[in-house]
Scaffold this motif. Structure first.
Motif, PDB file in Angstrom:
ATOM      1  N   ARG A  97       0.834  -1.210   0.000  1.00 42.52           N
ATOM      2  CA  ARG A  97       0.000   0.000   0.000  1.00 42.52           C
ATOM      3  C   ARG A  97       0.869   1.261   0.000  1.00 42.52           C
ATOM      4  O   ARG A  97       0.675   2.198   0.775  1.00 42.52           O
ATOM      5  CB  ARG A  97      -0.950   0.004   1.201  1.00 42.52           C
ATOM      6  N   THR A  98       1.831   1.284  -0.888  1.00 41.94           N
ATOM      7  CA  THR A  98       2.717   2.428  -1.025  1.00 41.94           C
ATOM      8  C   THR A  98       2.813   2.822  -2.490  1.00 41.94           C
ATOM      9  O   THR A  98       2.694   1.986  -3.390  1.00 41.94           O
ATOM     10  CB  THR A  98       4.135   2.108  -0.508  1.00 41.94           C
ATOM     11  N   GLY A  99       3.038   4.094  -2.737  1.00 41.39           N
ATOM     12  CA  GLY A  99       3.156   4.540  -4.112  1.00 41.39           C
ATOM     13  C   GLY A  99       3.817   5.895  -4.215  1.00 41.39           C
ATOM     14  O   GLY A  99       4.060   6.570  -3.207  1.00 41.39           O
ATOM     15  N   ARG A 100       4.103   6.263  -5.447  1.00 47.34           N
ATOM     16  CA  ARG A 100       4.721   7.548  -5.731  1.00 47.34           C
ATOM     17  C   ARG A 100       4.036   8.135  -6.957  1.00 47.34           C
ATOM     18  O   ARG A 100       3.936   7.469  -7.989  1.00 47.34           O
ATOM     19  CB  ARG A 100       6.225   7.376  -5.986  1.00 47.34           C
ATOM     20  N   LEU A 101       3.556   9.367  -6.841  1.00 50.04           N
ATOM     21  CA  LEU A 101       2.852  10.024  -7.931  1.00 50.04           C
ATOM     22  C   LEU A 101       3.418  11.415  -8.165  1.00 50.04           C
ATOM     23  O   LEU A 101       3.906  12.066  -7.234  1.00 50.04           O
ATOM     24  CB  LEU A 101       1.356  10.166  -7.615  1.00 50.04           C
ATOM     25  N   LYS A 102       3.366  11.859  -9.421  1.00 50.08           N
ATOM     26  CA  LYS A 102       3.602  13.250  -9.779  1.00 50.08           C
ATOM     27  C   LYS A 102       2.250  13.843 -10.135  1.00 50.08           C
ATOM     28  O   LYS A 102       1.601  13.398 -11.082  1.00 50.08           O
ATOM     29  CB  LYS A 102       4.541  13.350 -10.983  1.00 50.08           C
ATOM     30  N   VAL A 103       1.809  14.832  -9.379  1.00 48.18           N
ATOM     31  CA  VAL A 103       0.487  15.414  -9.565  1.00 48.18           C
ATOM     32  C   VAL A 103       0.617  16.801 -10.170  1.00 48.18           C
ATOM     33  O   VAL A 103       1.336  17.667  -9.628  1.00 48.18           O
ATOM     34  CB  VAL A 103      -0.265  15.479  -8.222  1.00 48.18           C
ATOM     35  N   THR A 104      -0.049  17.010 -11.290  1.00 49.34           N
ATOM     36  CA  THR A 104       0.031  18.281 -12.012  1.00 49.34           C
ATOM     37  C   THR A 104      -1.229  19.090 -11.802  1.00 49.34           C
ATOM     38  O   THR A 104      -2.338  18.636 -12.109  1.00 49.34           O
ATOM     39  CB  THR A 104       0.238  18.027 -13.520  1.00 49.34           C
ATOM     40  N   LEU A 105      -1.063  20.290 -11.281  1.00 40.32           N
ATOM     41  CA  LEU A 105      -2.191  21.189 -11.077  1.00 40.32           C
ATOM     42  C   LEU A 105      -2.509  21.932 -12.360  1.00 40.32           C
ATOM     43  O   LEU A 105      -1.657  22.085 -13.234  1.00 40.32           O
ATOM     44  CB  LEU A 105      -1.861  22.193  -9.970  1.00 40.32           C
ATOM     45  N   PRO A 106      -3.749  22.418 -12.508  1.00 39.81           N
ATOM     46  CA  PRO A 106      -4.096  23.175 -13.713  1.00 39.81           C
ATOM     47  C   PRO A 106      -3.327  24.476 -13.785  1.00 39.81           C
ATOM     48  O   PRO A 106      -2.917  25.036 -12.753  1.00 39.81           O
ATOM     49  CB  PRO A 106      -5.594  23.427 -13.551  1.00 39.81           C
ATOM     50  N   ASP A 107      -3.101  24.946 -15.004  1.00 40.02           N
ATOM     51  CA  ASP A 107      -2.427  26.228 -15.174  1.00 40.02           C
ATOM     52  C   ASP A 107      -3.252  27.349 -14.586  1.00 40.02           C
ATOM     53  O   ASP A 107      -4.481  27.325 -14.609  1.00 40.02           O
ATOM     54  CB  ASP A 107      -2.187  26.517 -16.660  1.00 40.02           C
ATOM     55  N   VAL A 108      -2.571  28.350 -14.073  1.00 39.77           N
ATOM     56  CA  VAL A 108      -3.279  29.509 -13.555  1.00 39.77           C
ATOM     57  C   VAL A 108      -3.844  30.305 -14.715  1.00 39.77           C
ATOM     58  O   VAL A 108      -3.339  30.250 -15.827  1.00 39.77           O
ATOM     59  CB  VAL A 108      -2.341  30.403 -12.709  1.00 39.77           C
TER      60      VAL A 108
ATOM     61  N   LEU B 288       4.093  10.950  -1.999  1.00 39.23           N
ATOM     62  CA  LEU B 288       4.397   9.600  -1.530  1.00 39.23           C
ATOM     63  C   LEU B 288       3.200   9.116  -0.730  1.00 39.23           C
ATOM     64  O   LEU B 288       2.763   9.783   0.218  1.00 39.23           O
ATOM     65  CB  LEU B 288       5.649   9.600  -0.644  1.00 39.23           C
ATOM     66  N   LEU B 289       2.657   7.977  -1.118  1.00 42.27           N
ATOM     67  CA  LEU B 289       1.501   7.396  -0.450  1.00 42.27           C
ATOM     68  C   LEU B 289       1.966   6.203   0.386  1.00 42.27           C
ATOM     69  O   LEU B 289       2.573   5.268  -0.138  1.00 42.27           O
ATOM     70  CB  LEU B 289       0.476   6.928  -1.481  1.00 42.27           C
ATOM     71  N   VAL B 290       1.712   6.248   1.682  1.00 42.68           N
ATOM     72  CA  VAL B 290       2.038   5.147   2.580  1.00 42.68           C
ATOM     73  C   VAL B 290       0.868   4.958   3.530  1.00 42.68           C
ATOM     74  O   VAL B 290       0.042   5.865   3.683  1.00 42.68           O
ATOM     75  CB  VAL B 290       3.342   5.424   3.377  1.00 42.68           C
ATOM     76  N   PRO B 291       0.753   3.803   4.174  1.00 46.71           N
ATOM     77  CA  PRO B 291      -0.376   3.602   5.091  1.00 46.71           C
ATOM     78  C   PRO B 291      -0.448   4.674   6.169  1.00 46.71           C
ATOM     79  O   PRO B 291       0.496   4.888   6.916  1.00 46.71           O
ATOM     80  CB  PRO B 291      -0.081   2.217   5.697  1.00 46.71           C
TER      81      PRO B 291
ATOM     82  N   THR C 127      -6.735  10.131  -6.127  1.00 43.31           N
ATOM     83  CA  THR C 127      -7.253   9.076  -5.267  1.00 43.31           C
ATOM     84  C   THR C 127      -6.223   7.962  -5.172  1.00 43.31           C
ATOM     85  O   THR C 127      -5.709   7.485  -6.182  1.00 43.31           O
ATOM     86  CB  THR C 127      -8.571   8.515  -5.825  1.00 43.31           C
ATOM     87  N   ASP C 128      -5.901   7.559  -3.942  1.00 45.11           N
ATOM     88  CA  ASP C 128      -5.001   6.435  -3.728  1.00 45.11           C
ATOM     89  C   ASP C 128      -5.505   5.259  -4.575  1.00 45.11           C
ATOM     90  O   ASP C 128      -6.671   4.859  -4.468  1.00 45.11           O
ATOM     91  CB  ASP C 128      -5.039   6.085  -2.236  1.00 45.11           C
ATOM     92  N   PRO C 129      -4.669   4.692  -5.455  1.00 41.07           N
ATOM     93  CA  PRO C 129      -5.150   3.641  -6.361  1.00 41.07           C
ATOM     94  C   PRO C 129      -5.798   2.439  -5.680  1.00 41.07           C
ATOM     95  O   PRO C 129      -6.794   1.911  -6.171  1.00 41.07           O
ATOM     96  CB  PRO C 129      -3.881   3.237  -7.119  1.00 41.07           C
ATOM     97  N   LEU C 130      -5.246   2.006  -4.551  1.00 39.89           N
ATOM     98  CA  LEU C 130      -5.881   0.874  -3.875  1.00 39.89           C
ATOM     99  C   LEU C 130      -7.177   1.313  -3.202  1.00 39.89           C
ATOM    100  O   LEU C 130      -8.164   0.565  -3.201  1.00 39.89           O
ATOM    101  CB  LEU C 130      -4.931   0.252  -2.848  1.00 39.89           C
ATOM    102  N   ALA C 131      -7.204   2.511  -2.656  1.00 41.68           N
ATOM    103  CA  ALA C 131      -8.437   3.021  -2.063  1.00 41.68           C
ATOM    104  C   ALA C 131      -9.548   3.099  -3.103  1.00 41.68           C
ATOM    105  O   ALA C 131     -10.719   2.863  -2.802  1.00 41.68           O
ATOM    106  CB  ALA C 131      -8.194   4.392  -1.430  1.00 41.68           C
TER     107      ALA C 131
END
Length: 283
Positions: free
Chosen positions: A87-98, A111-114, A150-154
């Motif tokens: 239940r761990t992961g790493r994501l790059k999240v891109t916000l919308p342009d201003v 970083l997603l961890v329990p 959203t956490d992929p496993l969630a």
């Protein structure tokens, strides 16, 4: 600490995604894997989707969260890898342009961890080389929306609470043949059927969202692995006395991908005040 899967203090606002984006402050095979076009019971199949992901080990993931409130609609996208067993992961999240031609922000590394979410390039006065740590147990949405992904496993564990579902038919996701299901899940029931940090998160979401009922579309491959799921959430915007509509989509592919998550040292975690800010403001 590092988790690997080989081939086989708190935030001042109620939800980072809402604040940043909207200014809201031994097996015989899975039940669904039948020959031809006759899947097993849809409800049973979907309730077991999370367990089949754990058995699959790991995957690459793409995420999308579309949020709508008033006249504003924004989309936050993510990409990375996830280990379902740990239940761990790493994501790059891109916000919308201003708006109005302003400079876009660099992606947020998550970083997603329990029980916790770590974010780098959070903005809001946090130094670029520092991480923010969020205790997910204290989030009213169970981290289904807060991090902008959203956490992929969630995402799969929400399906444990499937109340009713129908088999729509065969289609394809990114070139992979899949079975399409549509239904409604209950977050409270999903929590009852989950364990550990997942149960805590889903219970929080059941209380924090505008409704515990979550419509969804889910796509499973012929091995019963979840390839794509789209949930439609709603939560109350306390500042504007309205409801924010959220569509969260998770796409899974390249199962067995290597996953390495290294947690930041304590000295690299920011403990100061976090300013409120908005990347997109309503008209």
């Amino acid at each position: 600490m590092t988790w690997r899967q080989g081939p086989h203090r708190r935030l001042a606002a109620a939800g980072v995604a809402a604040c940043v984006a909207l200014g809201a402050g031994g097996c015989s095979g899975p039940a669904g894997a039948r020959s031809g076009d006759r899947p097993g019971d849809p409800v049973r199949t979907l309730r077991g989707a999370a367990d089949r992901l754990v058995a699959a080990g790991s995957a690459k993931a793409r995420t999308s969260i579309q949020m709508a409130s008033g006249g504003t609609r924004v989309t936050i996208r993510g990409r990375g890898v996830y280990d379902f067993g740990e239940r761990t992961g790493r994501l790059k999240v891109t916000l919308p342009d201003v708006p109005a031609g302003g400079e876009g922000r660099p992606p947020i590394t998550e970083l997603l961890v329990p029980g916790a979410l770590y974010m780098k390039n959070r903005g809001a006065g946090v130094p670029a080389d520092k991480w923010v740590r969020v205790e997910t147990a204290g989030l009213s949405d169970g981290n289904l929306v807060t991090g902008g992904a959203t956490d992929p496993l969630a995402a799969a564990e929400v399906l444990r609470g499937t109340r009713e579902a129908e088999y729509v038919g065969r289609t394809a996701v990114a070139g992979t043949p899949v079975r399409h299901y549509r239904g409604t899940a209950d977050l409270g029931r999903a929590a009852d059927r989950s364990t550990g940090s997942a149960r805590t998160a889903l219970r929080a979401a059941a209380k924090g969202f505008a409704t515990a009922r979550v419509p969804f579309d889910a796509y499973l491959d012929d091995r019963g692995r979840l390839r794509k799921v789209r949930h439609r959430f709603g939560f109350v915007n306390a500042e504007r006395a309205g409801t924010v509509a959220v569509a969260s989509t998770t796409l899974l592919y390249d199962f067995g991908a290597a996953v390495a998550v290294r947690l930041p040292d304590e000295d690299d975690i920011y403990t100061g005040e976090i300013a409120e800010e908005a990347a997109v403001k309503e008209d």
